[in-house]
Design a protein around this motif. Structure first.
Motif, PDB file in Angstrom:
ATOM      1  N   PHE A  29      12.614 -49.303  35.834  1.00  0.00           N
ATOM      2  CA  PHE A  29      12.241 -48.024  35.335  1.00  0.00           C
ATOM      3  C   PHE A  29      13.197 -47.119  35.360  1.00  0.00           C
ATOM      4  O   PHE A  29      13.236 -46.005  34.513  1.00  0.00           O
ATOM      5  CB  PHE A  29      10.654 -47.631  36.296  1.00  0.00           C
ATOM      6  N   ALA A  30      13.859 -47.086  36.484  1.00  0.00           N
ATOM      7  CA  ALA A  30      15.016 -45.924  36.720  1.00  0.00           C
ATOM      8  C   ALA A  30      16.022 -46.185  35.637  1.00  0.00           C
ATOM      9  O   ALA A  30      16.355 -45.223  34.961  1.00  0.00           O
ATOM     10  CB  ALA A  30      15.718 -46.202  38.011  1.00  0.00           C
ATOM     11  N   ALA A  31      16.279 -47.597  35.200  1.00  0.00           N
ATOM     12  CA  ALA A  31      17.620 -47.723  34.073  1.00  0.00           C
ATOM     13  C   ALA A  31      16.654 -47.418  32.787  1.00  0.00           C
ATOM     14  O   ALA A  31      17.444 -46.779  31.862  1.00  0.00           O
ATOM     15  CB  ALA A  31      17.514 -49.218  33.977  1.00  0.00           C
ATOM     16  N   ARG A  32      15.475 -47.347  32.514  1.00  0.00           N
ATOM     17  CA  ARG A  32      14.818 -46.813  31.208  1.00  0.00           C
ATOM     18  C   ARG A  32      14.890 -45.475  31.313  1.00  0.00           C
ATOM     19  O   ARG A  32      14.996 -44.875  30.365  1.00  0.00           O
ATOM     20  CB  ARG A  32      13.647 -47.217  31.169  1.00  0.00           C
ATOM     21  N   ALA A  59      13.680 -40.806  40.820  1.00  0.00           N
ATOM     22  CA  ALA A  59      12.664 -40.011  41.175  1.00  0.00           C
ATOM     23  C   ALA A  59      11.463 -40.139  39.990  1.00  0.00           C
ATOM     24  O   ALA A  59      10.355 -40.485  40.362  1.00  0.00           O
ATOM     25  CB  ALA A  59      12.948 -38.478  41.374  1.00  0.00           C
ATOM     26  N   MET A  60      11.905 -40.316  38.674  1.00  0.00           N
ATOM     27  CA  MET A  60      11.041 -40.546  37.748  1.00  0.00           C
ATOM     28  C   MET A  60      10.659 -42.108  37.782  1.00  0.00           C
ATOM     29  O   MET A  60       9.243 -42.103  37.806  1.00  0.00           O
ATOM     30  CB  MET A  60      11.707 -40.570  36.396  1.00  0.00           C
ATOM     31  N   ALA A  61      11.402 -42.981  38.472  1.00  0.00           N
ATOM     32  CA  ALA A  61      10.895 -44.665  38.408  1.00  0.00           C
ATOM     33  C   ALA A  61       9.693 -44.314  39.619  1.00  0.00           C
ATOM     34  O   ALA A  61       8.737 -45.043  39.561  1.00  0.00           O
ATOM     35  CB  ALA A  61      12.036 -45.219  38.963  1.00  0.00           C
ATOM     36  N   ASP A  62       9.873 -43.625  40.750  1.00  0.00           N
ATOM     37  CA  ASP A  62       8.965 -43.464  42.062  1.00  0.00           C
ATOM     38  C   ASP A  62       7.726 -42.995  41.412  1.00  0.00           C
ATOM     39  O   ASP A  62       6.566 -43.548  41.623  1.00  0.00           O
ATOM     40  CB  ASP A  62       9.458 -42.600  42.952  1.00  0.00           C
ATOM     41  N   ALA A  63       7.840 -41.930  40.458  1.00  0.00           N
ATOM     42  CA  ALA A  63       6.398 -41.258  39.868  1.00  0.00           C
ATOM     43  C   ALA A  63       6.003 -42.179  38.982  1.00  0.00           C
ATOM     44  O   ALA A  63       4.570 -42.377  39.035  1.00  0.00           O
ATOM     45  CB  ALA A  63       6.891 -40.037  38.895  1.00  0.00           C
ATOM     46  N   VAL A  66       3.766 -44.837  41.074  1.00  0.00           N
ATOM     47  CA  VAL A  66       2.661 -43.953  41.893  1.00  0.00           C
ATOM     48  C   VAL A  66       1.790 -43.837  40.604  1.00  0.00           C
ATOM     49  O   VAL A  66       0.583 -44.193  40.625  1.00  0.00           O
ATOM     50  CB  VAL A  66       3.074 -42.588  41.986  1.00  0.00           C
ATOM     51  N   ALA A  67       2.000 -43.602  39.455  1.00  0.00           N
ATOM     52  CA  ALA A  67       0.983 -43.399  38.243  1.00  0.00           C
ATOM     53  C   ALA A  67       0.545 -44.785  37.868  1.00  0.00           C
ATOM     54  O   ALA A  67      -0.625 -44.956  37.653  1.00  0.00           O
ATOM     55  CB  ALA A  67       1.907 -43.019  37.024  1.00  0.00           C
ATOM     56  N   ARG A  68       1.178 -45.831  38.033  1.00  0.00           N
ATOM     57  CA  ARG A  68       0.714 -47.057  37.578  1.00  0.00           C
ATOM     58  C   ARG A  68      -0.048 -47.755  38.748  1.00  0.00           C
ATOM     59  O   ARG A  68      -1.299 -48.346  38.510  1.00  0.00           O
ATOM     60  CB  ARG A  68       2.302 -47.958  37.789  1.00  0.00           C
ATOM     61  N   GLU A  69      -0.256 -47.272  40.051  1.00  0.00           N
ATOM     62  CA  GLU A  69      -0.932 -47.592  40.959  1.00  0.00           C
ATOM     63  C   GLU A  69      -2.173 -46.805  40.685  1.00  0.00           C
ATOM     64  O   GLU A  69      -3.370 -47.648  41.173  1.00  0.00           O
ATOM     65  CB  GLU A  69      -0.601 -47.127  42.454  1.00  0.00           C
ATOM     66  N   ARG A  70      -2.175 -45.467  40.183  1.00  0.00           N
ATOM     67  CA  ARG A  70      -3.584 -44.785  40.090  1.00  0.00           C
ATOM     68  C   ARG A  70      -4.325 -45.201  38.780  1.00  0.00           C
ATOM     69  O   ARG A  70      -5.384 -44.833  38.711  1.00  0.00           O
ATOM     70  CB  ARG A  70      -3.119 -43.427  39.981  1.00  0.00           C
ATOM     71  N   ALA A  71      -3.550 -45.700  37.841  1.00  0.00           N
ATOM     72  CA  ALA A  71      -4.115 -46.032  36.334  1.00  0.00           C
ATOM     73  C   ALA A  71      -5.342 -46.913  36.693  1.00  0.00           C
ATOM     74  O   ALA A  71      -4.974 -47.924  37.366  1.00  0.00           O
ATOM     75  CB  ALA A  71      -3.073 -46.525  35.553  1.00  0.00           C
ATOM     76  N   PRO A  72      -6.213 -46.739  35.857  1.00  0.00           N
ATOM     77  CA  PRO A  72      -7.305 -47.868  35.739  1.00  0.00           C
ATOM     78  C   PRO A  72      -6.891 -49.067  34.989  1.00  0.00           C
ATOM     79  O   PRO A  72      -6.280 -49.014  34.173  1.00  0.00           O
ATOM     80  CB  PRO A  72      -8.500 -47.095  35.305  1.00  0.00           C
TER      81      PRO A  72
END
Length: 73
Positions: A29-32, A59-63, A66-72
């Motif tokens: 994710f960080a590389a992207r 920081a973007m990768a970490d976000a 987190v969004a991945r864990e919250r997504a249904p």
């Protein structure tokens, strides 16, 4: 839990075996995120721009994680 991106599976004696875990999903994710951040290079005005850019990419990768864990599912 660390999630791998691009793990290498090879045939072994008992079926498929993980021979290389690949990069972490966080690193992927960080590389992207680096490309779009480089498009705004003027945001990083001093000589430490590479470090600041990397910090922002992670920081973007970490976000994203987190969004991945919250997504249904």
């Amino acid at each position: 839990m660390t999630i791998s991106a691009f793990p290498v599976l090879e045939r072994g004696g008992s079926g498929l075996e993980l021979t290389d875990p690949g990069m972490t999903l966080r690193d992927y994710f960080a590389a992207r995120a680096i490309g779009p951040l480089l498009q705004q290079i003027e945001v990083y005005p001093d000589e430490n721009w590479r470090i600041a850019l990397a910090i922002d990419a992670y920081a973007m990768a970490d976000a994203m994680l987190v969004a991945r864990e919250r997504a249904p599912s």
